[in-house]
Design an enzyme around this catalytic site. Sequence first.
Site, PDB file in Angstrom:
ATOM      1  CG  ASP A  96      47.269  38.663  42.558  1.00  5.31           C
ATOM      2  OD1 ASP A  96      47.536  39.691  41.361  1.00  5.31           O
ATOM      3  OD2 ASP A  96      46.911  37.762  42.410  1.00  5.31           O
ATOM      4  CG  HIS A 103      39.174  41.168  39.043  1.00  5.32           C
ATOM      5  ND1 HIS A 103      38.669  40.138  38.115  1.00  5.32           N
ATOM      6  CD2 HIS A 103      39.760  41.132  40.024  1.00  5.32           C
ATOM      7  CE1 HIS A 103      39.064  39.261  38.743  1.00  5.32           C
ATOM      8  NE2 HIS A 103      39.516  39.638  40.027  1.00  5.32           N
ATOM      9  CD  GLU A 162      42.316  36.003  40.100  1.00  6.12           C
ATOM     10  OE1 GLU A 162      43.599  36.338  40.710  1.00  6.12           O
ATOM     11  OE2 GLU A 162      41.548  35.797  40.117  1.00  6.12           O
ATOM     12  CD  GLU A 164      47.213  38.698  39.025  1.00  6.27           C
ATOM     13  OE1 GLU A 164      47.670  39.479  38.899  1.00  6.27           O
ATOM     14  OE2 GLU A 164      46.075  38.200  39.493  1.00  6.27           O
ATOM     15  CG  ASP A 194      47.158  34.293  41.138  1.00  9.11           C
ATOM     16  OD1 ASP A 194      48.031  33.439  41.479  1.00  9.11           O
ATOM     17  OD2 ASP A 194      46.126  34.793  41.829  1.00  9.11           O
ATOM     18  NE  ARG A 198      38.173  32.730  39.720  1.00 11.09           N
ATOM     19  CZ  ARG A 198      38.799  33.662  39.643  1.00 11.09           C
ATOM     20  NH1 ARG A 198      39.316  34.463  41.282  1.00 11.09           N
ATOM     21  NH2 ARG A 198      40.139  34.092  38.481  1.00 11.09           N
ATOM     22  CD  GLN A 201      39.025  33.213  44.863  1.00 15.28           C
ATOM     23  OE1 GLN A 201      39.022  32.761  43.916  1.00 15.28           O
ATOM     24  NE2 GLN A 201      39.421  34.773  45.063  1.00 15.28           N
ATOM     25  CE  LYS A 214      43.164  33.636  43.176  1.00 16.04           C
ATOM     26  NZ  LYS A 214      43.324  34.922  42.327  1.00 16.04           N
ATOM     27  CB  THR A 218      51.656  32.993  40.592  1.00 17.91           C
ATOM     28  OG1 THR A 218      50.552  32.245  41.435  1.00 17.91           O
ATOM     29  CG2 THR A 218      51.341  33.841  39.547  1.00 17.91           C
ATOM     30  CD  GLU A 317      36.137  39.560  35.625  1.00 22.80           C
ATOM     31  OE1 GLU A 317      36.291  40.574  35.343  1.00 22.80           O
ATOM     32  OE2 GLU A 317      37.437  38.522  36.111  1.00 22.80           O
TER      33      GLU A 317
END
Lengths: 366, 366
Positions: A96, A103, A162, A164, A194, A198, A201, A214, A218, A317
């Site tokens: 990844d 970002h 996420e 992607e 993904d 948080r 993480q 993570k 996925t 975000e």
Amino acid sequence: MNGGANPGDLPYGVFSRPGEPRRAGVRAGDHVLDLAAALGDEVFSAPSLNPFMALGPTAWRETRERVREAAGRGDHLVPLDQVTLHLPIEVADYVDFYASLEHASNLGRIFRPREEPLKPNWRHLPVGYHGRAGTVVVSGTPIRRPHGQRPSFGPTEKLDIEAELGFVVGVPTRPGERPGAFEDHVFGVTLVNDWSARDIQAWEYVPLGPFLGKSFATSVSAWITPLDALEAARVEGRPQDPKPAAYLRRSARWGLDLTLRVELNGEVVSEPPYRDMYWTPDQMLAHMTINGATLRTGDLFASGTVSGAGEPGSLIELTWNGAEPFKAADGRARTFLEDGDTVTVTATAPGGIRLGEVSGTVLPAT
Amino acid sequence: MNGGANPGDLPYGVFSRPGEPRRAGVRAGDHVLDLAAALGDEVFSAPSLNPFMALGPTAWRETRERVREAAGRGDHLVPLDQVTLHLPIEVADYVDFYASLEHASNLGRIFRPREEPLKPNWRHLPVGYHGRAGTVVVSGTPIRRPHGQRPSFGPTEKLDIEAELGFVVGVPTRPGERPGAFEDHVFGVTLVNDWSARDIQAWEYVPLGPFLGKSFATSVSAWITPLDALEAARVEGRPQDPKPAAYLRRSARWGLDLTLRVELNGEVVSEPPYRDMYWTPDQMLAHMTINGATLRTGDLFASGTVSGAGEPGSLIELTWNGAEPFKAADGRARTFLEDGDTVTVTATAPGGIRLGEVSGTVLPAT
């Protein structure tokens, strides 16, 4: 569940009918073309696209022509509502990246508020890391809320997405062999979610990077859209300053004018533009292998969260780590994912291109 | 090349004779017992140990008894010098931990001299990350010096080793299933050399962890020593303060009284004690899966560099990032690896236990 892909792109997937083994197919209208039956080639009887992907660009192009003819004849078409769609590839290594300037800057501000948002290396190389290949799942698979140290132990309170774009390697390299052109190795693209915890993480990621925040899941689309179907989406990559090292110089247009769309329970919360990504996928491939690392059929590398100005590809975000909730259509203030939420990511590009969606629903922690 | 393992431990490997396919074998004296021929079981005709490893502890124990009898009969034994040894497992995911207090403290001091050497999380969880499964190679495979950004581009000038112990998962878990006891999933152990380019790693590793500084090659022994052969080596794990979270509590003795030996061109440079590791492998397994991540047959997780007080498992520690060279037997001052160097890691434990060696020779950059 038809997976959202544009049948005109002739995307590849793996399907089964009740009581029958998995096999390769191509989306054609509201049907799946049974490739082994239609083309009479055993390579499509495998339970993943890997054997076909390993054949290379000449075989991919020839097959695309034959698929067009076969789909037109109308034989060997199975209605989509009679099949189950499976993980289309056997994932070898999953890498990844972190290729969006917006970002990476946003996450830097949130996780390290007293420092420069971008680390000194960020504009010099596409930062990336290895993820867990064994927990890559197909769109539609429910996502169980993970436990972990946040740092107190319990179910994550900051479950995130996420959005992607993922790139699937078909043609491997031998030890000592440098990869050729991007399109000589990469078979196609898929949307990736993904999923990220948080709080887990943020506690675990120093100094060796994200791990359990993570690795629980996925998600990828059920459909792999071949590179050949993306011609109309290709654009110049975003200008880069400083000029990258020689091995990272672009020699072809691998920017992609795809617009992602993130839906939370059916409501659009963001539309991140892929064309604004700082690092292009040809650069990611060149970087990933410059140290001599080999490629395997089934390697999956993803862009990292696609975020544009005001159009983030993650909830951390969108809500500034939960400090700035948004109001959902039902009037409720929302931040991170709640049990029962469904997230669906789709993507479109000029020329009617439409990637297969990636979707998942959050199950409560056990 | 017989691989160094103690035949009495009956370690498993994969071998081939010229012109014949790969198959499973057990080291027995200066011979390999051809398992498919000796035991008449097709599971051993596979080119990796994975199908056998997936069968679980009951099958592993029964097979060990049958192997003892078969080896005693003297049939189906192939002289070691007539075979090629191969990568014994098909690696699913590769996870590398960071479980030595001395190693993590030393690296912290070297990479972040102005900060506390250990990050706040270190004593609360076994820090780890995913490595590249596709570049795990068998002992004896030459190691090409990698290129990369250091940050200027070129061949690494700080090529290093990491002497580690690796654990191989046999029995997988299904989605939603918590793993059982350590010995119900882990088939055996192997020595690991996680080759590292320290200059590439130092530049790239923030914020997502090591990537190209590690992903060019990771070497493992040709022989997997089954857990059952390690009984005499089992000891209590090192005391831990603070007390770990409930899911990380130890319920059995999985400290291992193994002494590693690192040889550079035949000269012993360090003898790291595995029993001093802070985190034990049962804790690593519990941590790796607490978020719901599934296990696959062939998952490999390694301890991270084994370093004891004054006995480091890497050259960056032994030479303090090159600042304190040591004098080799030939009188030359040495720091990091030079082209042509051969590094061999072996390990012994009480009761005559001897793991299969992991060895590799450095080739110049191309």
